[in-house]
Design a protein around this motif. Structure first.
Motif, PDB file in Angstrom:
ATOM      1  N   MET A 163       0.897  -0.942  -0.037  1.00 51.40           N
ATOM      2  CA  MET A 163      -0.134  -0.018  -0.145  1.00 51.40           C
ATOM      3  C   MET A 163       0.830   1.118   0.034  1.00 51.40           C
ATOM      4  SD  MET A 163      -2.659   1.347   2.738  1.00 51.40           S
ATOM      5  CE  MET A 163      -3.767  -0.358   2.631  1.00 51.40           C
ATOM      6  N   THR A 164       0.830   2.097  -0.864  1.00 52.14           N
ATOM      7  CA  THR A 164       1.381   3.272  -1.215  1.00 52.14           C
ATOM      8  C   THR A 164       1.145   4.017   0.041  1.00 52.14           C
ATOM      9  OG1 THR A 164      -0.158   4.426  -2.533  1.00 52.14           O
ATOM     10  CG2 THR A 164       1.476   3.217  -3.752  1.00 52.14           C
ATOM     11  N   SER A 165       1.987   5.268   0.302  1.00 52.04           N
ATOM     12  CA  SER A 165       1.714   6.171   1.532  1.00 52.04           C
ATOM     13  C   SER A 165       0.308   6.748   1.135  1.00 52.04           C
ATOM     14  CB  SER A 165       2.970   7.163   1.691  1.00 52.04           C
ATOM     15  OG  SER A 165       3.104   7.832   0.365  1.00 52.04           O
ATOM     16  N   LYS A 166       0.329   7.210  -0.264  1.00 56.00           N
ATOM     17  CA  LYS A 166      -1.113   7.935  -0.593  1.00 56.00           C
ATOM     18  C   LYS A 166      -2.420   7.312  -0.375  1.00 56.00           C
ATOM     19  CE  LYS A 166      -2.747  10.623  -4.489  1.00 56.00           C
ATOM     20  NZ  LYS A 166      -2.591  11.314  -6.017  1.00 56.00           N
ATOM     21  N   THR A 167      -2.154   5.948  -0.739  1.00 56.49           N
ATOM     22  CA  THR A 167      -3.346   5.187  -0.535  1.00 56.49           C
ATOM     23  C   THR A 167      -3.605   5.054   0.960  1.00 56.49           C
ATOM     24  OG1 THR A 167      -2.910   4.126  -2.482  1.00 56.49           O
ATOM     25  CG2 THR A 167      -4.195   2.908  -0.879  1.00 56.49           C
ATOM     26  N   LYS A 168      -2.708   4.819   1.663  1.00 55.50           N
ATOM     27  CA  LYS A 168      -2.748   4.800   3.218  1.00 55.50           C
ATOM     28  C   LYS A 168      -3.364   5.965   3.713  1.00 55.50           C
ATOM     29  CE  LYS A 168      -0.158   3.623   7.382  1.00 55.50           C
ATOM     30  NZ  LYS A 168       1.390   3.163   7.885  1.00 55.50           N
ATOM     31  N   ALA A 169      -3.178   7.258   3.316  1.00 56.35           N
ATOM     32  CA  ALA A 169      -3.597   8.422   3.962  1.00 56.35           C
ATOM     33  C   ALA A 169      -5.287   8.168   3.483  1.00 56.35           C
ATOM     34  CB  ALA A 169      -2.757   9.330   3.322  1.00 56.35           C
ATOM     35  N   PHE A 170      -5.287   7.923   2.140  1.00 55.22           N
ATOM     36  CA  PHE A 170      -6.769   7.838   1.827  1.00 55.22           C
ATOM     37  C   PHE A 170      -7.726   7.061   2.688  1.00 55.22           C
ATOM     38  CE2 PHE A 170     -10.262   6.927  -1.324  1.00 55.22           C
ATOM     39  CZ  PHE A 170     -10.912   7.995  -1.222  1.00 55.22           C
ATOM     40  N   VAL A 171      -7.094   5.706   2.755  1.00 50.92           N
ATOM     41  CA  VAL A 171      -7.857   4.800   3.894  1.00 50.92           C
ATOM     42  C   VAL A 171      -8.096   5.461   5.160  1.00 50.92           C
ATOM     43  CG1 VAL A 171      -7.643   2.754   4.865  1.00 50.92           C
ATOM     44  CG2 VAL A 171      -7.120   2.802   2.627  1.00 50.92           C
ATOM     45  N   GLY A 172      -6.949   6.271   5.758  1.00 48.57           N
ATOM     46  CA  GLY A 172      -7.202   6.892   7.001  1.00 48.57           C
ATOM     47  C   GLY A 172      -8.146   7.877   6.994  1.00 48.57           C
ATOM     48  N   GLU A 173      -8.551   8.656   5.779  1.00 52.95           N
ATOM     49  CA  GLU A 173      -9.550   9.610   5.983  1.00 52.95           C
ATOM     50  C   GLU A 173     -10.914   9.094   5.845  1.00 52.95           C
ATOM     51  OE1 GLU A 173      -8.638  12.021   2.200  1.00 52.95           O
ATOM     52  OE2 GLU A 173      -6.504  12.206   2.809  1.00 52.95           O
ATOM     53  N   LEU A 174     -10.901   7.865   5.195  1.00 58.25           N
ATOM     54  CA  LEU A 174     -12.220   7.093   5.139  1.00 58.25           C
ATOM     55  C   LEU A 174     -12.627   6.646   6.676  1.00 58.25           C
ATOM     56  CD1 LEU A 174     -12.242   5.332   1.899  1.00 58.25           C
ATOM     57  CD2 LEU A 174     -13.069   7.564   2.236  1.00 58.25           C
ATOM     58  N   ILE A 175     -11.595   5.973   7.135  1.00 60.77           N
ATOM     59  CA  ILE A 175     -11.926   5.511   8.488  1.00 60.77           C
ATOM     60  C   ILE A 175     -12.167   6.570   9.535  1.00 60.77           C
ATOM     61  CG2 ILE A 175     -10.881   4.767  10.585  1.00 60.77           C
ATOM     62  CD1 ILE A 175      -9.184   3.209   8.790  1.00 60.77           C
ATOM     63  N   ALA A 176     -11.661   8.054   9.347  1.00 61.11           N
ATOM     64  CA  ALA A 176     -11.867   9.125  10.183  1.00 61.11           C
ATOM     65  C   ALA A 176     -13.225   9.544   9.782  1.00 61.11           C
ATOM     66  CB  ALA A 176     -10.958   9.989   9.790  1.00 61.11           C
TER      67      ALA A 176
END
Length: 272
Positions: A1-14
């Protein structure tokens, strides 16, 4: 998982967690208001509004640093239209927000299911035909209010919400609160809307706040009283806020932002 994808997943979780928090507190206070007799809030309705507002404030403090805490599809849409939020993220944000509402309703049901059952038994009601306890989870028109009138109400009330949010978060607004207190003011804005107009149709002003719990209730025994609901009301707290959000955000961006002191100075400097 790229850092950009990881950040987006974090946004969705938030976003999911933000709506989850709002529903856990908000629907719980709705249960306290409607299921108990005497209710601790029947003569202190402002307390219900404050709890909803502080639920929003808490959600912002918990998740704001990750996703910005839209916590409302109407906010997400308005930010995409007026503040360069990525259109690619709009639908995923909406889905995450609805999931948060669904999960929040599941927790409230876990807490209050015995009370809901008792309320239904005492009043000789059932979920499927009478919608016993449905007001805990999702909205409906109040006394003397038709679905179409409620639709107009939701446009107006959500426009006021987004007008306030855009003002509070505008970088050029010298009267806006600082970042750490902005969450409290937004929560108070939600409480003010509820206190001034909540009896009209329970002030949804947020499609995820209504549809997520409504979807949960459809599967938890309320069936048609949740979806499509009496008079096919289910679409009103979705379409009304989405339209109203654009109206309120557009009013701020078009009528007020161009005249903010810092914005005016930067425009003048660019011209010179």
């Amino acid at each position: 998982m790229t850092s950009k994808t990881k950040a987006f997943v974090g946004e969705l979780i938030a976003e999911c967690v933000a709506v989850f928090i709002i529903i856990v507190f908000g629907d719980s206070v709705a249960a306290m208001y409607s299921l108990y007799d005497p209710s601790p809030y029947k003569l202190a309705y402002w307390g219900v509004c404050i709890v909803w507002g502080l639920g929003v404030t808490t959600a912002i403090y918990v998740t704001g640093a990750v996703s910005g805490t839209h916590a409302n599809p109407a906010v997400t849409l308005a930010l995409a239209c007026f503040r360069n939020f990525s259109w690619k993220k709009v639908i995923p944000y909406w889905v995450a927000q609805v999931v948060g509402g669904f999960l929040g309703a599941a927790i409230v049901y876990t807490l209050f299911s015995p009370v809901i059952d008792h309320y239904a038994a005492v009043h000789h009601l059932d979920r499927l035909h009478d919608g016993a306890g449905a007001g805990v989870f999702f909205t409906h028109p109040g006394d003397f209010v038709t679905p179409m009138h409620a639709f107009v109400d939701e446009i107006i009330l959500t426009a006021m919400l987004l007008l306030g949010i855009f003002a509070i978060t505008c970088e050029y607004n010298t009267q806006a609160p600082q970042a750490n207190s902005g969450a409290l003011i937004i929560g108070l804005l939600v409480a003010i809307i509820g206190a001034s107009a909540g009896y009209l149709e329970a002030w949804a002003i947020n499609p995820a706040r209504d549809f997520g719990p409504r979807l949960f209730c459809f599967f938890a025994g309320w069936g048609g009283t949740a979806l499509p609901s009496p008079q096919n009301y289910w679409w009103v707290p979705i379409a009304g806020p989405l339209i109203g959000g654009l109206v309120g955000a557009g009013l701020y961006q078009g009528l007020l932002k161009p005249f903010m002191p810092s914005q005016s100075r930067s425009t003048t400097t660019a011209r010179d």
